[in-house]
Design an enzyme around this catalytic site. Structure first.
Site, mmCIF file in Angstrom:
data_model
loop_
_atom_site.group_PDB
_atom_site.id
_atom_site.type_symbol
_atom_site.label_atom_id
_atom_site.label_comp_id
_atom_site.label_asym_id
_atom_site.label_seq_id
_atom_site.Cartn_x
_atom_site.Cartn_y
_atom_site.Cartn_z
ATOM 1 N N HIS A 1 5.951 -78.729 -63.902
ATOM 2 C CA HIS A 1 7.290 -78.260 -64.257
ATOM 3 C C HIS A 1 8.352 -79.189 -63.689
ATOM 4 O O HIS A 1 9.393 -79.402 -64.303
ATOM 5 C CB HIS A 1 7.507 -76.837 -63.727
ATOM 6 C CG HIS A 1 6.641 -75.835 -64.420
ATOM 7 N ND1 HIS A 1 7.138 -74.882 -65.276
ATOM 8 C CD2 HIS A 1 5.303 -75.665 -64.421
ATOM 9 C CE1 HIS A 1 6.145 -74.167 -65.762
ATOM 10 N NE2 HIS A 1 5.008 -74.616 -65.249
ATOM 11 N N ASP B 1 14.236 -73.436 -65.319
ATOM 12 C CA ASP B 1 12.909 -73.336 -65.898
ATOM 13 C C ASP B 1 12.781 -71.964 -66.560
ATOM 14 O O ASP B 1 13.164 -70.941 -65.968
ATOM 15 C CB ASP B 1 11.870 -73.491 -64.773
ATOM 16 C CG ASP B 1 10.477 -73.754 -65.304
ATOM 17 O OD1 ASP B 1 10.013 -72.967 -66.145
ATOM 18 O OD2 ASP B 1 9.863 -74.730 -64.866
#
Ligand code: UDP
Length: 457
Positions: A16, A106
């Protein structure tokens, strides 16, 4: 002139961090002030700047350190980050001189949107996984796909239809541990305020997943902005963008390049299962013997925590053919001319990296989104072959050998190589100046500047 300042908040996992840091670099190259948040547990404290991107730290334990259930950890993480984000936004206003106008978070942290709204900021959710996978989770969120699974196929995936075994592992219900239901909740919650965020970014590009992109875009506007690979491997628009820059593991710098240099073009199988997948001992042994049977040179990443699962003496016995390292500079490896094939767990970043560099793949998915990515590798882009598992869900040494041979030396390998080259070119087009992903980033930059100046609502 006052710069518009964006704060980027990746979920603290390697797969990520990499895409969101790369995206940050692109935003900065287009004139925004960008600061990225990292979490102190990640031993990355020495960074305060990554090229043009500022780096700040939030003090927060990792899941491993916290030693509590995933559900409890996620609650704790949310509480800490929510509290600290407010302080950070205030601090950055004073220290940088440019107040934050937008939070790019995110998609695994959808609750950041609420903080953004309370602070009067605009907000964008960043999906680090493929659009096809996102679309599966979206179906579940909207109640269009019931767990446990009742019926398929999914409407967005025609052709090819996704079979049950192509769906993310949390959806297939492969895992019995309660942890996995927490993870299913987590991935489905990415859509809890999908329509409310000002922008949705997806780390993909239009032509890569045309069906899925069009389908999700029919639900609300989205911006595919990927793949987020360092510029030197793609369009070279960004000077000095040669690596991701924030590695949670220490690569074995010594020896890898020299070892690859000493091998013939296209003769090496690079093997890696990414930063998280944990393989069983039996599976590790089958891979080891399969590599040996293939007769190919191999460079195998076995993380420190996985090393004890290797058959005893395997590393020594195979040292003429193979090199085993605990972490690699993956992009450098994939770009090396000696590498002819990537045996991969099909993590989305690894998949995009192989596509960007034109490296054919042996797809060996382990869990989470990887089965879906494997389906695309084998049956949509035709850039590799997918292993078959036996009744015990093990990939045997014979199967490992078969797949490697198919990608490295069979008649079909020419077709696979041709397709890999084709996709490499298409990736470049998407991120290069005027390409679909580049345009979407440009558009966002214009819109966020206008919003921050109150020109548009
Ligand atoms: N990676 C690396 N060295 C390695 C293995 C992986 O630098 O030895 C990087 C890889 O380039 C990718 C990331 O770690 O950017 C892994 O992300 P991915 O989505 O492929 O898998 P995950 O680790 O999330 O399962």
């Amino acid at each position: 002139m006052s710069k518009s300042h964006v704060l980027v908040i990746p979920y603290p996992a390697q797969g990520h961090i990499n895409p969101m840091i790369q995206f940050s670099k692109r935003l900065a190259s287009k004139g925004l002030q960008v600061t990225a948040v990292i979490f102190s547990s990640q031993a990355l404290l020495e960074h305060t700047q990554l090229g043009s991107v500022g780096v700040v730290t939030i003090d927060c334990q990792s899941h491993e350190e916290a030693k509590i259930s995933i559900d409890d950890y996620l609650k704790q993480f949310q509480a800490t980050v929510t509290l600290k984000l407010r302080e950070l936004v205030a601090e950055l206003k004073n220290s940088s001189g440019y107040p934050i106008c937008c939070l790019v978070y995110d998609s695994l942290m959808p609750w950041v949107l609420e903080t953004a709204r309370q602070l009067g900021l605009s907000a964008a959710s960043f999906f680090t996984q493929s659009c096809a996978v996102d679309t599966v989770y979206y179906h579940i969120h909207e109640g269009q796909l019931k767990i446990p699974l009742e019926k398929l196929p999914l409407t967005f995936s025609r052709p090819p239809a996704l079979e049950i075994t192509d769906l993310p592992s949390f959806v297939q219900g492969l895992e019995s541990k309660s942890e996995y239901s927490s993870l299913l909740n987590l991935v489905v919650s990415q859509f809890s305020n999908f329509r409310e965020a000002d922008w949705i970014f997806v780390n993909t590009f239009n032509t890569l997943e045309e069906e899925a992109v069009n389908w999700l875009a029919s639900q609300r506007s989205i911006k595919p902005i990927g793949p987020t690979i360092p510029s030197v491997y793609l369009d070279r628009q960004l000077e000095d963008d040669r690596e991701y820059g924030l590695s949670l593991f220490k690569p074995n710098l010594y020896g890898c390049k020299e070892w690859l240099d000493s091998k013939e073009t296209g003769s090496v199988v690079y093997v890696s299962y990414g930063s998280m997948a944990a393989l069983g001992e039996e599976q590790m042994a089958e891979i080891a013997w399969g590599l040996k049977r293939s007769g190919c040179y191999f460079l195998w990443v076995v993380r420190e925590s996985e090393k004890k699962k290797l058959p005893s003496n395997f590393a020594e016995e195979s040292s003429e053919k193979g090199l085993i390292v605990t972490w690699s500079q993956q992009l450098e490896v994939l770009a090396h001319k000696s590498v002819g094939c990537f045996m991969t767990h099909c993590g989305w970043n690894s998949t995009l990296e192989a596509l960007s560099l034109g490296v054919p793949m042996v797809a060996m998915p382990q869990w989470t989104d990887q089965p879906t990515n494997a389906k695309y590798i084998a049956d949509v882009w035709h850039v590799g072959v997918r292993v078959e598992v036996n009744q015990k869900r093990i990939v045997t040494k014979e199967e490992v050998e078969r797949c490697i041979r198919e990608v490295m030396e069979s008649e079909r390998s020419n077709v696979i190589r041709k397709n890999s080259d084709k996709w490499k070119k298409l990736v470049k087009m998407a991120v290069d100046e005027g390409g679909s992903s580049d345009k979407n980033i440009e558009e966002f930059v214009t819109e966020v500047v206008c919003k921050s100046k109150g020109i548009i609502e």
